[in-house]
Design a protein around this motif. Structure first.
Motif, PDB file in Angstrom:
ATOM      1  N   THR A 172      30.577  20.186  35.069  1.00  0.00           N
ATOM      2  CA  THR A 172      29.631  19.105  35.325  1.00  0.00           C
ATOM      3  C   THR A 172      28.377  19.273  34.484  1.00  0.00           C
ATOM      4  O   THR A 172      27.887  18.316  33.875  1.00  0.00           O
ATOM      5  CB  THR A 172      29.256  19.071  36.811  1.00  0.00           C
TER       6      THR A 172
ATOM      7  N   PHE B 137      26.944   7.446  34.949  1.00  0.00           N
ATOM      8  CA  PHE B 137      27.463   8.668  35.578  1.00  0.00           C
ATOM      9  C   PHE B 137      27.889   8.362  37.014  1.00  0.00           C
ATOM     10  O   PHE B 137      27.141   7.739  37.777  1.00  0.00           O
ATOM     11  CB  PHE B 137      26.376   9.743  35.579  1.00  0.00           C
TER      12      PHE B 137
ATOM     13  N   ARG C 185      29.547  10.355  40.447  1.00  0.00           N
ATOM     14  CA  ARG C 185      30.049  11.552  41.133  1.00  0.00           C
ATOM     15  C   ARG C 185      31.193  11.133  42.059  1.00  0.00           C
ATOM     16  O   ARG C 185      31.021  10.275  42.925  1.00  0.00           O
ATOM     17  CB  ARG C 185      28.943  12.198  41.970  1.00  0.00           C
TER      18      ARG C 185
ATOM     19  N   ALA D 263      33.209  13.605  43.720  1.00  0.00           N
ATOM     20  CA  ALA D 263      33.626  14.712  44.585  1.00  0.00           C
ATOM     21  C   ALA D 263      33.709  14.303  46.054  1.00  0.00           C
ATOM     22  O   ALA D 263      34.572  14.768  46.800  1.00  0.00           O
ATOM     23  CB  ALA D 263      32.668  15.885  44.418  1.00  0.00           C
ATOM     24  N   ASP D 264      32.799  13.428  46.471  1.00  0.00           N
ATOM     25  CA  ASP D 264      32.756  13.040  47.882  1.00  0.00           C
ATOM     26  C   ASP D 264      33.536  11.764  48.167  1.00  0.00           C
ATOM     27  O   ASP D 264      33.523  11.259  49.300  1.00  0.00           O
ATOM     28  CB  ASP D 264      31.304  12.863  48.318  1.00  0.00           C
TER      29      ASP D 264
ATOM     30  N   THR E 291      32.616   2.742  44.096  1.00  0.00           N
ATOM     31  CA  THR E 291      31.793   3.800  43.497  1.00  0.00           C
ATOM     32  C   THR E 291      31.524   3.502  42.032  1.00  0.00           C
ATOM     33  O   THR E 291      30.418   3.703  41.530  1.00  0.00           O
ATOM     34  CB  THR E 291      32.510   5.170  43.635  1.00  0.00           C
TER      35      THR E 291
ATOM     36  N   ASP F 102      32.764  12.414  37.241  1.00  0.00           N
ATOM     37  CA  ASP F 102      32.651  13.838  37.562  1.00  0.00           C
ATOM     38  C   ASP F 102      33.518  14.203  38.762  1.00  0.00           C
ATOM     39  O   ASP F 102      33.468  13.529  39.801  1.00  0.00           O
ATOM     40  CB  ASP F 102      31.176  14.164  37.853  1.00  0.00           C
ATOM     41  N   ASN F 103      34.313  15.262  38.602  1.00  0.00           N
ATOM     42  CA  ASN F 103      35.171  15.807  39.666  1.00  0.00           C
ATOM     43  C   ASN F 103      36.295  14.848  40.060  1.00  0.00           C
ATOM     44  O   ASN F 103      36.289  14.229  41.119  1.00  0.00           O
ATOM     45  CB  ASN F 103      34.362  16.180  40.907  1.00  0.00           C
TER      46      ASN F 103
ATOM     47  N   THR G  84      35.509  12.670  31.521  1.00  0.00           N
ATOM     48  CA  THR G  84      35.784  13.112  32.883  1.00  0.00           C
ATOM     49  C   THR G  84      35.689  14.626  32.979  1.00  0.00           C
ATOM     50  O   THR G  84      35.882  15.336  31.997  1.00  0.00           O
ATOM     51  CB  THR G  84      37.184  12.675  33.351  1.00  0.00           C
TER      52      THR G  84
ATOM     53  N   PRO H 109      26.018  20.497  45.746  1.00  0.00           N
ATOM     54  CA  PRO H 109      27.180  20.046  46.527  1.00  0.00           C
ATOM     55  C   PRO H 109      27.736  21.194  47.358  1.00  0.00           C
ATOM     56  O   PRO H 109      27.566  22.376  47.018  1.00  0.00           O
ATOM     57  CB  PRO H 109      28.174  19.607  45.442  1.00  0.00           C
TER      58      PRO H 109
END
Length: 762
Positions: free
Chosen positions: A56, A75, A77, A79-80, A90, A123-124, A150, A256
């Motif tokens: 990241t 950008f 995220r 992950a969540d 998102t 990301d993630n 990515t 995180p």
């Protein structure tokens, strides 16, 4: 038509803006370069690597630097984002798309992006690889100006995807500057923030290097360790890394959850694996340092080979293991941190069974190396044994606990590996321990005693040899092992040679040559031919010495053997030197040294450098002779064979030392210079590939002193030097004082001038 909500370029602090980082970005020049090149040729680039390795952070750095190349950089995220259905929303938030319909529509995003040049950072992606891959594929096909970067623990698997692997940070070798180590630079930067006013001594620099090595250069682990300096002194922090998963917790509260601890980071990767991949991960933890596919199939597998290959491929894709080419074939490596995580999931019974398979596999590997030794594959076998050295150690430890005889067999099977790698003392330690664990009169014990005796001769521990050889001889007679009996005779001959009893040595070695020839034992015959020639040479019978060395060369040539052949060239060169043929001697020693370099034979390199110093002194080259002798002493000391072990070699050594003292007062400085070289530099100098020291002074500086001197010459103040090298101002002042004293200089101006002349060459 859907339009951006605030012009062509979004606000820098909007929901999809590239977040600003609060800490310095350290290192990653190579990965940055590879990723930038990938972005130029591909519209989809994936940064792949282990959790906590810094994907990241690298992506953020790339995105920041790429702003001028795109209309927008956005950008997201992920992950969540746990539900695939939420991906589109998102993405809308990151891009600033205002969805008007009740359900997310791909067409809305496509219309929004249009032909604008946008870099989208996702990301993630690892937990939703398939839906993300499908979404990215659709966007790239519909939006010609879109590029996607990515980060993931496994590839998306799309056509045109450029994959850039993100490895752990580099950890430089011992003695190098901290600036050469990305891992150390990161630790020092974060530690300075955690402990304001932190001052690091040179000794602590080495502790930090060890800490970064133990943590495998993983950025998350290093950053968590730096924070622990608030509570623990550095030395205790290094010690506690053995329990790293309990030690490395309590990361930044704003990070995180997966970055709150080292275990949480790896938990995420573990959850991505299938049950069979998790099982294999745990089983592969029995290996140390790495493994071949064949070893994995035999030791860790219980199904078909094809299924193991598929599972290994899956672990590679998830960055749990990495594929490297070693010893001419693909191998697989696992970071120690990942290995320990997997090992925790093995129960006692399964671990015992894996240990048994592991020691049997590597004992069999050693036996194959022994059987195939006298042939053209010696370099390949040495490379393979060196690569598997950590596994050989683990296997020996397992043998010591459960099967000492197998351990003796393993050690004896790779006797030349111990010599080539400079591990004479370690080999003797294993032999002593294994011999004490099982006193049964077996062939394995006899071979172990003979090898221990041979190594003791080389290490000048002659008093211990007779008792071991006598017992080995009795065992050979009892079990009827002709090869062992002949090796015992040969080793008696070597002992006599090293003690200066050349008549006895020649008698024993001639018997050994005949015995091995009768047995058809090629390795023993080559070994004995070489030693017999050496004994005749030391006795002054050069004609017979040359005869036996030529026989050794001829026999080696018929099978493509190079180990004993290269030793024979070394001995032949000494014979030429004793005859006064300096050019012939130098040529033979160079040929031997080149062969020794190919074999990475440290013992062989040491004796070649020593012989070349005698030749140089005889030719009036006192500076060259001093450098070579100093280099030889360093190599032989590291190997564990003192020159004093051989009475004849010691005589030649002392005669050369006396010659150097008589002819050149600078020989002592040259000797010190050579003694400070690493082995590669010494070989390069001996072969004429590199020159010696070109500084206009005789007294050598240490590596740290050279760093400080160079920075002084560049005009830096003591405070600036201290900041660059991460040491105290007082330490810099001491270094400068030592440098000026060594070089007999009055001030920094004279030092700068001297370094400048050195940089210009001789």
């Amino acid at each position: 038509m859907v339009q951006p909500s605030s012009g062509a370029r979004r606000e820098a602090d909007g929901p999809g803006a590239v977040p600003a980082e609060l800490t310095r970005f350290i290192g990653r020049r190579r990965e940055q370069s590879l990723a930038r090149e990938a972005l130029e040729r591909s519209r989809l680039v994936t940064l792949i690597g282990l959790g906590g390795v810094g994907k990241t952070r690298l992506a953020l750095e790339l995105a920041t630097r790429a702003r001028d190349d795109f209309d927008e950089v956005r950008f997201a995220r992920l992950a969540d984002v746990l539900e695939p259905a939420l991906l589109g929303y998102t993405l809308n938030t990151a891009l600033g798309v205002r969805e008007q319909s009740a359900r997310w529509q791909l067409d809305t995003v496509v219309e929004f992006l249009g032909d604008r040049r946008v870099l989208l950072v996702l990301d993630n992606c690892e937990h939703l690889v398939e839906p993300i891959a499908s979404l990215v594929d659709s966007l790239l096909r519909a939006c010609p100006g879109l590029s996607v970067l990515t980060t993931s623990r496994q590839v998306l698997g799309l056509d045109g995807e450029a994959v850039v692997r993100v490895p752990p940070l580099s950890v430089a070798s011992d003695g190098s500057a901290s600036a050469e180590s990305e891992a150390m630079s990161l630790f020092l930067d974060r530690a300075s923030s955690a402990v304001p006013g932190l001052v690091v001594t040179p000794d602590e620099q080495e502790q930090i290097r060890e800490l970064c090595r133990l943590l495998d250069g993983i950025p998350l682990a290093i950053e968590l360790a730096a924070v622990r300096l608030r509570l623990l002194p550095l030395g205790e922090l290094v010690t506690r890394t053995a329990d790293r998963f309990h030690l490395l917790t309590q990361g930044s509260r704003t990070a995180p959850a997966r970055h709150q601890s080292l275990r949480a980071s790896i938990d995420g990767t573990y959850e991505l694996c299938s049950p069979r991949e998790r099982q294999l991960w745990s089983r592969l933890s029995v290996f140390s340092g790495g493994f071949s596919l064949e070893a994995a199939e035999t030791v860790a597998g219980d199904a078909t080979r094809d299924s193991i290959l598929e599972l290994v491929s899956g672990l590679v894709d998830k960055s749990i293991i990495t594929r490297v080419m070693q010893a001419g074939e693909p191998r697989y490596a696992m970071l120690e941190t990942i290995r320990q995580y997997g090992a925790e999931r093995l129960d006692a019974d399964e671990l015992a069974e894996l240990d048994r398979r592991h020691r049997e596999w590597f004992a069999a590997l050693a036996a194959r190396a022994d059987d195939g030794w006298s042939g053209p594959a010696q370099v390949e076998w040495l490379d393979r044994l060196r690569w598997d050295y950590p596994n050989l150690r683990v296997a020996l430890q397992s043998c010591l606990a459960d099967d000492p005889r197998r351990g003796m067999r393993l050690v004896a099977s790779i006797e030349n590996f111990w010599l080539a790698s400079g591990f004479l003392s370690e080999a003797r330690l294993w032999l002593d321990t294994l011999l004490a664990a099982d006193a049964s009169a077996t062939t394995d014990r006899g071979r172990a005693l003979r090898l221990s005796s041979w190594l003791a001769v080389l290490q000048n521990d002659h008093a211990t040899v007779p008792q071991m050889l006598e017992e080995a001889g009795r065992i050979a007679d009892e079990v009827g092992d002709g090869a062992l009996a002949t090796y015992v005779v040969q080793t008696w001959g070597l002992l006599a040679m090293f003690q200066g009893d050349l008549a006895t040595s020649i008698d024993r070695l001639e018997s050994a040559v005949a015995g091995f020839a009768e047995l058809g034992h090629l390795t023993g015959q080559l070994h004995s031919l070489f030693e017999l020639g050496i004994a005749y040479g030391f006795a002054g019978d050069i004609e017979r010495a040359v005869h036996w060395q030529r026989r050794c060369q001829d026999l080696a040539g018929t099978v493509g053997e190079s180990w004993w052949s290269s030793f024979s060239l070394w001995a032949y060169g000494i014979d030429k030197w004793r005859q006064g043929d300096i050019d012939g001697a130098e040529s033979l020693e160079r040929a031997s040294l080149r062969a020794k370099r190919a074999l990475d034979d440290r013992l062989g390199v040491g004796v070649c450098l020593e012989a070349m110093s005698w030749i140089a002194a005889a030719n009036g080259e006192s500076t060259r002779a001093g450098r070579l002798m100093g280099a030889a002493e360093t190599v032989l000391r590291q190997v564990g064979m003192p020159i004093e072990a051989s009475r004849s070699m010691l005589t030649y050594h002392q005669e050369t030392q006396e010659t150097l003292r008589l002819h050149d007062r600078r020989a002592e400085a040259a000797y010190a210079e050579g003694a400070a070289w690493d082995m590669d530099t010494a070989i390069g100098f001996a072969l004429g590939e590199v020159s010696g020291n070109t500084e206009p002074y005789d007294v050598p500086l240490t590596r740290r002193e050279m760093e400080v001197a160079s920075l002084v010459a560049a005009g830096l103040t003591n405070r600036s030097i201290a900041a660059q090298l991460f040491i105290s101002v007082r330490t810099v002042e001491k270094h400068v004082d030592h440098i000026l004293g060594k070089l007999d200089l009055a001030n920094r101006v004279q030092l700068a001038a001297l370094i400048g002349r050195a940089a210009d060459g001789p």
